[in-house]
Design a protein around this motif. Sequence first.
Motif, mmCIF file in Angstrom:
data_model
loop_
_atom_site.group_PDB
_atom_site.id
_atom_site.type_symbol
_atom_site.label_atom_id
_atom_site.label_comp_id
_atom_site.label_asym_id
_atom_site.label_seq_id
_atom_site.Cartn_x
_atom_site.Cartn_y
_atom_site.Cartn_z
ATOM 1 N N GLU A 6 -31.301 86.975 43.442
ATOM 2 C CA GLU A 6 -30.946 86.399 42.151
ATOM 3 C C GLU A 6 -29.431 86.409 41.951
ATOM 4 N N SER A 7 -28.970 85.485 41.149
ATOM 5 C CA SER A 7 -27.554 85.441 40.779
ATOM 6 C C SER A 7 -27.434 84.742 39.430
ATOM 7 N N GLY A 8 -26.242 84.855 38.837
ATOM 8 C CA GLY A 8 -25.980 84.143 37.594
ATOM 9 C C GLY A 8 -26.013 84.986 36.343
ATOM 10 N N GLY A 9 -26.370 86.245 36.484
ATOM 11 C CA GLY A 9 -26.382 87.107 35.314
ATOM 12 C C GLY A 9 -24.972 87.395 34.808
ATOM 13 N N GLY A 10 -24.896 88.005 33.637
ATOM 14 C CA GLY A 10 -23.598 88.340 33.081
ATOM 15 C C GLY A 10 -23.688 88.682 31.624
ATOM 16 N N LEU A 11 -22.526 88.716 30.989
ATOM 17 C CA LEU A 11 -22.420 89.037 29.562
ATOM 18 C C LEU A 11 -22.177 87.747 28.784
ATOM 19 N N VAL A 12 -22.951 87.555 27.735
ATOM 20 C CA VAL A 12 -22.828 86.353 26.931
ATOM 21 C C VAL A 12 -23.046 86.719 25.470
ATOM 22 N N GLN A 13 -22.429 85.968 24.588
ATOM 23 C CA GLN A 13 -22.617 86.214 23.161
ATOM 24 C C GLN A 13 -23.943 85.631 22.685
ATOM 25 N N SER A 14 -24.430 86.184 21.608
ATOM 26 C CA SER A 14 -25.658 85.680 20.998
ATOM 27 C C SER A 14 -25.509 84.190 20.693
ATOM 28 N N GLY A 15 -26.528 83.429 21.048
ATOM 29 C CA GLY A 15 -26.502 81.987 20.888
ATOM 30 C C GLY A 15 -26.006 81.245 22.104
ATOM 31 N N GLY A 16 -25.484 81.970 23.065
ATOM 32 C CA GLY A 16 -24.950 81.360 24.272
ATOM 33 C C GLY A 16 -26.016 81.048 25.294
ATOM 34 N N SER A 17 -25.557 80.601 26.460
ATOM 35 C CA SER A 17 -26.460 80.190 27.534
ATOM 36 C C SER A 17 -26.043 80.798 28.863
ATOM 37 N N LEU A 18 -27.012 80.957 29.714
ATOM 38 C CA LEU A 18 -26.792 81.370 31.096
ATOM 39 C C LEU A 18 -27.815 80.653 31.963
ATOM 40 N N ARG A 19 -27.443 80.427 33.218
ATOM 41 C CA ARG A 19 -28.410 79.900 34.176
ATOM 42 C C ARG A 19 -28.507 80.869 35.343
ATOM 43 N N LEU A 20 -29.700 81.362 35.555
ATOM 44 C CA LEU A 20 -29.972 82.235 36.687
ATOM 45 C C LEU A 20 -30.495 81.403 37.856
ATOM 46 N N SER A 21 -30.131 81.845 39.041
ATOM 47 C CA SER A 21 -30.639 81.219 40.261
ATOM 48 C C SER A 21 -31.339 82.272 41.102
ATOM 49 N N CYS A 22 -32.311 81.834 41.842
ATOM 50 C CA CYS A 22 -33.010 82.712 42.777
ATOM 51 C C CYS A 22 -33.142 81.952 44.088
ATOM 52 N N ALA A 23 -32.420 82.422 45.087
ATOM 53 C CA ALA A 23 -32.443 81.779 46.393
ATOM 54 C C ALA A 23 -33.421 82.507 47.301
ATOM 55 N N ALA A 24 -34.265 81.747 47.972
ATOM 56 C CA ALA A 24 -35.281 82.317 48.850
ATOM 57 C C ALA A 24 -34.976 82.021 50.310
ATOM 58 N N SER A 25 -35.272 82.980 51.148
ATOM 59 C CA SER A 25 -35.123 82.775 52.584
ATOM 60 C C SER A 25 -36.424 82.211 53.134
ATOM 61 N N GLY A 26 -36.387 81.739 54.340
ATOM 62 C CA GLY A 26 -37.597 81.264 54.986
ATOM 63 C C GLY A 26 -37.877 79.796 54.721
ATOM 64 N N THR A 78 -34.654 77.174 46.098
ATOM 65 C CA THR A 78 -34.065 77.837 44.940
ATOM 66 C C THR A 78 -34.861 77.522 43.673
ATOM 67 N N VAL A 79 -34.989 78.530 42.832
ATOM 68 C CA VAL A 79 -35.581 78.364 41.512
ATOM 69 C C VAL A 79 -34.523 78.750 40.489
ATOM 70 N N TYR A 80 -34.524 78.024 39.373
ATOM 71 C CA TYR A 80 -33.512 78.208 38.344
ATOM 72 C C TYR A 80 -34.165 78.581 37.017
ATOM 73 N N LEU A 81 -33.475 79.437 36.275
ATOM 74 C CA LEU A 81 -33.903 79.776 34.927
ATOM 75 C C LEU A 81 -32.741 79.482 33.989
ATOM 76 N N GLN A 82 -32.902 78.443 33.186
ATOM 77 C CA GLN A 82 -31.891 78.091 32.198
ATOM 78 C C GLN A 82 -32.243 78.771 30.884
ATOM 79 N N MET A 83 -31.330 79.587 30.398
ATOM 80 C CA MET A 83 -31.587 80.363 29.192
ATOM 81 C C MET A 83 -30.609 79.922 28.107
ATOM 82 N N ASN A 84 -31.157 79.376 27.041
ATOM 83 C CA ASN A 84 -30.352 78.899 25.918
ATOM 84 C C ASN A 84 -30.672 79.707 24.672
ATOM 85 N N SER A 85 -29.802 79.605 23.689
ATOM 86 C CA SER A 85 -30.002 80.305 22.409
ATOM 87 C C SER A 85 -30.338 81.774 22.643
ATOM 88 N N LEU A 86 -29.567 82.400 23.483
ATOM 89 C CA LEU A 86 -29.849 83.782 23.845
ATOM 90 C C LEU A 86 -29.702 84.729 22.666
#
Length: 124
Positions: A6-26, A78-86
């Motif tokens: 996984e990647s893409g985590g971090g610190l964000v303010q309330s109401g913000g957005s982040l996109r997480l990625s998950c890269a798979a092998s194989g 890869t799978v993505y998780l778009q997180m809005n209105s955090l």
Amino acid sequence: QVQLVESGGGLVQSGGSLRLSCAASGRTFSSYAMGWFRQAPGKEREFVVHISRSGIYTYFANSVKGRFTISRDNAKNTVYLQMNSLKPEDTAVYYCAATSGTGYTTREGQYDYWGQGTQVTVSS
């Protein structure tokens, strides 16, 4: 064997957005349905969202429905998780997982492979 990173985590303010990625092998990524779970401090790990092998079908926990979206790119393994209105209550370590099971798999025990997790912190 499937390895997930996984990647893409971090610190964000309330109401913000982040996109997480998950890269798979194989080369069998498309044969697995995928899920995201999260674990907040002092709490058990909980289901967030599931996506089918094709990416057509998704299933969200009520707590994130309408705010989070999930997608996958089988060509990029890869799978993505778009997180809005955090919200501060979304603060947790987020894990992606792969399952060979069928149907809407929401329980941890149904998943075969797990990533190491990525921290998401939402400040108020």
